[in-house]
Write an enzyme that holds these catalytic residues in place. Structure first.
Site, PDB file in Angstrom:
ATOM      1  N   MET A 289     -58.504 -20.939 -39.118  1.00 29.14           N
ATOM      2  CA  MET A 289     -58.655 -22.355 -39.459  1.00 29.14           C
ATOM      3  C   MET A 289     -57.417 -23.135 -39.005  1.00 29.14           C
ATOM      4  O   MET A 289     -57.176 -24.257 -39.456  1.00 29.14           O
ATOM      5  CB  MET A 289     -58.864 -22.532 -40.957  1.00 29.14           C
ATOM      6  CG  MET A 289     -60.159 -21.853 -41.437  1.00 29.14           C
ATOM      7  SD  MET A 289     -60.832 -22.555 -42.932  1.00 29.14           S
ATOM      8  CE  MET A 289     -59.504 -22.282 -44.070  1.00 29.14           C
TER       9      MET A 289
ATOM     10  N   HIS B 200     -51.365 -14.918 -38.497  1.00 32.16           N
ATOM     11  CA  HIS B 200     -52.403 -15.141 -37.484  1.00 32.16           C
ATOM     12  C   HIS B 200     -51.970 -14.550 -36.137  1.00 32.16           C
ATOM     13  O   HIS B 200     -52.755 -13.904 -35.442  1.00 32.16           O
ATOM     14  CB  HIS B 200     -52.627 -16.647 -37.262  1.00 32.16           C
ATOM     15  CG  HIS B 200     -53.119 -17.400 -38.456  1.00 32.16           C
ATOM     16  ND1 HIS B 200     -52.356 -18.332 -39.109  1.00 32.16           N
ATOM     17  CD2 HIS B 200     -54.315 -17.387 -39.095  1.00 32.16           C
ATOM     18  CE1 HIS B 200     -53.045 -18.860 -40.101  1.00 32.16           C
ATOM     19  NE2 HIS B 200     -54.247 -18.304 -40.121  1.00 32.16           N
TER      20      HIS B 200
ATOM     21  N   GLN C  26     -67.072 -23.831 -46.333  1.00 31.14           N
ATOM     22  CA  GLN C  26     -66.458 -22.823 -47.200  1.00 31.14           C
ATOM     23  C   GLN C  26     -65.511 -23.437 -48.233  1.00 31.14           C
ATOM     24  O   GLN C  26     -64.856 -22.720 -48.975  1.00 31.14           O
ATOM     25  CB  GLN C  26     -65.765 -21.743 -46.375  1.00 31.14           C
ATOM     26  CG  GLN C  26     -64.503 -22.178 -45.653  1.00 31.14           C
ATOM     27  CD  GLN C  26     -64.001 -21.079 -44.726  1.00 31.14           C
ATOM     28  OE1 GLN C  26     -64.625 -20.766 -43.727  1.00 31.14           O
ATOM     29  NE2 GLN C  26     -62.871 -20.477 -45.067  1.00 31.14           N
TER      30      GLN C  26
ATOM     31  N   VAL D 299     -49.166  -9.858 -43.173  1.00 27.96           N
ATOM     32  CA  VAL D 299     -47.789 -10.146 -42.757  1.00 27.96           C
ATOM     33  C   VAL D 299     -47.121 -10.959 -43.869  1.00 27.96           C
ATOM     34  O   VAL D 299     -47.702 -11.931 -44.379  1.00 27.96           O
ATOM     35  CB  VAL D 299     -47.767 -10.920 -41.420  1.00 27.96           C
ATOM     36  CG1 VAL D 299     -46.340 -11.299 -41.033  1.00 27.96           C
ATOM     37  CG2 VAL D 299     -48.417 -10.074 -40.319  1.00 27.96           C
TER      38      VAL D 299
ATOM     39  N   SER E  58     -49.273 -17.671 -45.536  1.00 33.64           N
ATOM     40  CA  SER E  58     -50.528 -18.382 -45.719  1.00 33.64           C
ATOM     41  C   SER E  58     -50.341 -19.821 -45.241  1.00 33.64           C
ATOM     42  O   SER E  58     -49.263 -20.397 -45.422  1.00 33.64           O
ATOM     43  CB  SER E  58     -50.904 -18.391 -47.208  1.00 33.64           C
ATOM     44  OG  SER E  58     -51.877 -19.373 -47.457  1.00 33.64           O
TER      45      SER E  58
HETATM   46  P1  AMP Z   1     -57.337 -18.517 -41.998  1.00 32.48           P
HETATM   47  O1  AMP Z   1     -56.824 -19.398 -40.908  1.00 32.48           O
HETATM   48  O2  AMP Z   1     -56.580 -18.635 -43.279  1.00 32.48           O
HETATM   49  O3  AMP Z   1     -58.836 -18.616 -42.160  1.00 32.48           O
HETATM   50  O4  AMP Z   1     -57.060 -17.033 -41.508  1.00 32.48           O
HETATM   51  C1  AMP Z   1     -57.533 -16.559 -40.276  1.00 32.48           C
HETATM   52  C2  AMP Z   1     -57.327 -15.057 -40.222  1.00 32.48           C
HETATM   53  O5  AMP Z   1     -55.944 -14.756 -40.352  1.00 32.48           O
HETATM   54  C3  AMP Z   1     -58.053 -14.327 -41.361  1.00 32.48           C
HETATM   55  O6  AMP Z   1     -58.589 -13.115 -40.875  1.00 32.48           O
HETATM   56  C4  AMP Z   1     -56.937 -14.076 -42.340  1.00 32.48           C
HETATM   57  O7  AMP Z   1     -57.161 -12.976 -43.174  1.00 32.48           O
HETATM   58  C5  AMP Z   1     -55.780 -13.818 -41.390  1.00 32.48           C
HETATM   59  N1  AMP Z   1     -54.510 -14.013 -42.085  1.00 32.48           N
HETATM   60  C6  AMP Z   1     -54.124 -15.075 -42.845  1.00 32.48           C
HETATM   61  N2  AMP Z   1     -52.905 -14.863 -43.380  1.00 32.48           N
HETATM   62  C7  AMP Z   1     -52.497 -13.634 -42.946  1.00 32.48           C
HETATM   63  C8  AMP Z   1     -51.331 -12.832 -43.148  1.00 32.48           C
HETATM   64  N3  AMP Z   1     -50.332 -13.251 -43.918  1.00 32.48           N
HETATM   65  N4  AMP Z   1     -51.277 -11.630 -42.551  1.00 32.48           N
HETATM   66  C9  AMP Z   1     -52.296 -11.186 -41.772  1.00 32.48           C
HETATM   67  N5  AMP Z   1     -53.422 -11.893 -41.537  1.00 32.48           N
HETATM   68  C10 AMP Z   1     -53.530 -13.088 -42.116  1.00 32.48           C
END
Ligand code: AMP
Length: 279
Positions: free
Chosen positions: A29, A36, A60, A175, A184
């Site tokens: 996102m 990421h 979502q 991570v 995050s």
């Molecule tokens: P999002 O942009 O939050 O929807 O995340 C996109 C992808 O990155 C998803 O598969 C998340 O689980 C992954 N992701 C987000 N934060 C982390 C993190 N700290 N470590 C590893 N993967 C992550």
């Protein structure tokens, strides 16, 4: 690095590559951080061609959630992806992904019932629907997800299994910042003081992990103390659970592999984290 906004154009380009090249895919996102990028780097390493999507998926988010204030940082995201050697970034708009308002959606079953599913009704239906659309547009050989969103990885595996997507799902480890906070996109909402309080998620998870590793099998007591640690610092707790890694059913007694998971709020920011505990 190519940037494409139109779904059909993206699908056509990738269709022409699929038979010759292995395609890796990382859905996001945006508001990208090192978590990421670790997924992107993994995909680049393991595939001939890496596609990253950036789309803040409206379906979502619940009505009182942070859809409108979710960070949108496209320019910086593209710079990071270029550096990580992604080949194609798919950046659709909501109109093209949801052209028909009354359109089809995916309904997730039991795995969406507890943990975040219980507090965010419809969230995982929205996740599964957008990921199904993205999978059909990109049809990667392998898709990469982060363990940070543990329940999401279970939902995606179920989606792939039940709808027969010919796609391999890889889950990569969370991570963290050097002090343990899981990276995050929502961490940027936190004030300096809230950021310090946010460490209680990992402290509580690690405390529960060490108790279980010491041989505590009665999980009710372990969870009660974990909750106490968490509650000292956060403003409200949605859940703190220890669940089976596949069914996500809460466990009474420890077993070989478990997942301890937390969702809570600090100020207006909802944070989640989890640890896989091996006994
Ligand atoms: P999002 O942009 O939050 O929807 O995340 C996109 C992808 O990155 C998803 O598969 C998340 O689980 C992954 N992701 C987000 N934060 C982390 C993190 N700290 N470590 C590893 N993967 C992550």
């Amino acid at each position: 690095m190519k940037v494409i906004r139109n779904p059909k154009k993206c699908q056509n380009l990738l269709t022409s590559k699929r038979s010759r090249l292995s395609i890796g895919f990382v859905p996001t996102m945006g508001a990208l951080h090192a978590g990421h990028i670790s997924l992107v780097e993994k995909s680049v390493k393991e595939n001939d061609f890496t596609v990253v999507s950036i789309f803040v998926n409206p379906t979502q988010f619940g009505p009182n959630e942070d859809f409108s204030r979710y960070p949108r940082t496209l320019k910086a995201d593209l710079a990071l992806l270029e550096k990580a050697k992604a080949d194609l970034v798919f950046v659709p708009d909501a109109k093209s992904m949801y052209s028909n308002e009354e359109g089809l959606s995916v309904k997730v079953g039991k795995v969406a019932e507890n943990l975040c599913g219980a507090f965010r009704p419809g969230h995982f239906d929205g996740v599964a629907t957008i990921v199904a659309k993205l999978f059909n547009i990109i049809l990667p050989h392998t898709a990469y997800f982060g363990a940070k969103d543990y329940q999401q990885t279970v939902v995606i595996k179920q989606l792939v299994q039940d709808l027969y997507f010919p796609i391999k799902i890889k889950v990569e480890k969370t991570v963290r910042e050097t002090d343990g906070l899981a990276m995050s996109s929502r961490n940027r909402y936190l004030s300096f003081e809230e950021r310090k309080r946010a460490l209680s998620l990992i402290h509580s998870l690690r405390w529960m992990e060490s108790e279980i590793k010491k041989g505590k099998t009665h999980l009710k007591k372990v969870k009660a103390k974990g909750l106490e640690i968490l509650k000292r610092s956060v403003d409200s707790v949605d859940y703190l659970e220890i669940v089976d890694p596949e069914t996500l059913v809460p466990l009474q007694k420890s077993q070989k592999k478990m997942v301890a998971a937390i969702a809570c709020s600090i100020g207006k920011t909802r944070l989640i984290d989890n640890l896989t505990i091996l006994q």
